[in-house]
Design a protein around this motif. Structure first.
Motif, PDB file in Angstrom:
ATOM      1  N   GLU A  60     -51.552  -0.960  10.563  1.00 24.02           N
ATOM      2  CA  GLU A  60     -51.106  -1.927  11.571  1.00 24.02           C
ATOM      3  C   GLU A  60     -49.598  -2.096  11.436  1.00 24.02           C
ATOM      4  N   ASP A  63     -44.777  -4.012  15.073  1.00 23.47           N
ATOM      5  CA  ASP A  63     -44.308  -3.906  16.458  1.00 23.47           C
ATOM      6  C   ASP A  63     -45.450  -3.723  17.452  1.00 23.47           C
ATOM      7  N   GLY A  64     -46.687  -3.970  17.034  1.00 22.73           N
ATOM      8  CA  GLY A  64     -47.841  -3.814  17.913  1.00 22.73           C
ATOM      9  C   GLY A  64     -48.465  -2.431  17.838  1.00 22.73           C
ATOM     10  N   GLY A  81     -52.759   2.515  19.294  1.00 19.96           N
ATOM     11  CA  GLY A  81     -52.171   1.708  20.344  1.00 19.96           C
ATOM     12  C   GLY A  81     -51.709   2.565  21.513  1.00 19.96           C
TER      13      GLY A  81
END
Length: 98
Positions: A60, A63-64, A81
């Motif tokens: 993870e 920054d997403g 992502g």
């Protein structure tokens, strides 16, 4: 490895599995997820990774960005992502490499 090289490597791996039978029952899928993100699934039976497992691994980013990967011996799953597809293809190839 550049994006083009990653796609060429994945294409070459897939072509190497195609023997007139394997591709009729097994394959590689790349699809979008609704969380949002990407999912790569690779069928492992009949390949050099048939039966090879990979404990669930989660990365993870702050920054997403994210990457989840696992293999149960039959299917490799790499999810990521929406901006991490290149990273997911690299992780897929890392697992599939001899």
């Amino acid at each position: 490895m550049e994006t083009r090289d990653l796609l060429s490597a994945l294409s070459a791996w897939y072509a190497d599995q195609c023997d007139g039978d394997w591709e009729h029952e097994f394959g590689v899928k790349i699809e979008t997820l609704d969380n949002p993100g990407w999912l790569i699934q690779v069928d492992l039976p009949g390949t050099s990774k048939d039966g090879v497992t990979l404990a669930p691994d989660v990365e993870e980013g702050t920054d997403g960005s994210w990457l989840h990967r696992s293999a149960d011996g039959r299917i490799l799953r790499v999810a990521c992502g929406p901006k991490d597809l290149e990273r997911a293809v690299r992780a897929t190839l890392d697992f599939l490499s001899p």
